[in-house]
Design an enzyme around this catalytic site. Structure first.
Site, mmCIF file in Angstrom:
data_model
loop_
_atom_site.group_PDB
_atom_site.id
_atom_site.type_symbol
_atom_site.label_atom_id
_atom_site.label_comp_id
_atom_site.label_asym_id
_atom_site.label_seq_id
_atom_site.Cartn_x
_atom_site.Cartn_y
_atom_site.Cartn_z
ATOM 1 N N ILE A 176 125.843 71.982 18.011
ATOM 2 C CA ILE A 176 124.708 72.880 18.219
ATOM 3 C C ILE A 176 125.050 73.714 19.444
ATOM 4 O O ILE A 176 125.397 73.171 20.494
ATOM 5 C CB ILE A 176 123.402 72.086 18.409
ATOM 6 C CG1 ILE A 176 123.139 71.243 17.161
ATOM 7 C CG2 ILE A 176 122.243 73.009 18.723
ATOM 8 C CD1 ILE A 176 121.997 70.279 17.274
ATOM 9 N N SER A 177 124.969 75.029 19.307
ATOM 10 C CA SER A 177 125.465 75.920 20.362
ATOM 11 C C SER A 177 124.758 75.710 21.693
ATOM 12 O O SER A 177 125.409 75.622 22.741
ATOM 13 C CB SER A 177 125.381 77.381 19.927
ATOM 14 O OG SER A 177 124.042 77.733 19.621
ATOM 15 N N ASP A 178 123.426 75.615 21.697
ATOM 16 C CA ASP A 178 122.752 75.462 22.985
ATOM 17 C C ASP A 178 122.970 74.069 23.573
ATOM 18 O O ASP A 178 123.037 73.901 24.791
ATOM 19 C CB ASP A 178 121.269 75.830 22.934
ATOM 20 C CG ASP A 178 120.494 75.189 21.815
ATOM 21 O OD1 ASP A 178 121.108 74.620 20.896
ATOM 22 O OD2 ASP A 178 119.260 75.256 21.846
ATOM 23 N N CYS A 179 123.145 73.058 22.731
ATOM 24 C CA CYS A 179 123.458 71.719 23.241
ATOM 25 C C CYS A 179 124.868 71.687 23.821
ATOM 26 O O CYS A 179 125.109 71.049 24.845
ATOM 27 C CB CYS A 179 123.316 70.689 22.127
ATOM 28 S SG CYS A 179 121.619 70.518 21.546
#
Length: 134
Positions: free
Chosen positions: A108-111
């Site tokens: 997941i990009s923001d994670c």
């Protein structure tokens, strides 16, 4: 390339999924519940690290930061999930972070951004604080 039958109840892959069912399905007082993730551990840990470091009290939180550092390290996805990413409609996972654990496997990009930020912040602290024994 021959595709594995992931639905075969006798396959290794199927048998490895059985113990993990309870991470996602359970019975509550009002019926069966399901969640798409097995938690938000990485997300929570990354923000806790950032909060502690922003206080400049990291010496006081050494044991906590040591455990958090270990979790950030252990929760990074180290391998791509599938042999044939296109067949399984999957993207590259290696090097990313998920919302929860490395077992989840879906980047997941923001994670990934928060996990990387936490790792970089931890790298600026004295190694004895983050890696030392407590």
């Amino acid at each position: 390339m021959e595709k594995r039958n992931l639905e075969d109840p006798n396959s290794k892959e199927f048998k490895l999924h059985l113990p993990r069912i309870y991470d996602y399905l359970w019975i509550a007082e009002d019926g069966m519940k399901m969640q798409g993730y097995n938690g938000s551990q990485l997300w929570d840990t990354a923000f806790a690290i950032q909060a502690i470091i922003s206080t400049n009290l990291y010496e006081e939180y050494g044991p906590t930061l040591k455990k958090a550092h270990g979790y950030i390290k252990d929760s990074q996805v180290l391998e791509d999930c599938a042999e044939d990413l296109d067949f399984y409609y999957h993207r590259i996972s290696k090097g990313a972070w998920t919302l929860s654990t490395a077992d989840h496997g879906w980047p997941i990009s923001d994670c990934t951004a928060e996990g990387l930020k936490a790792a970089l912040l931890l790298s600026k602290i004295q190694p004895r604080t983050v890696l030392g024994s407590y």
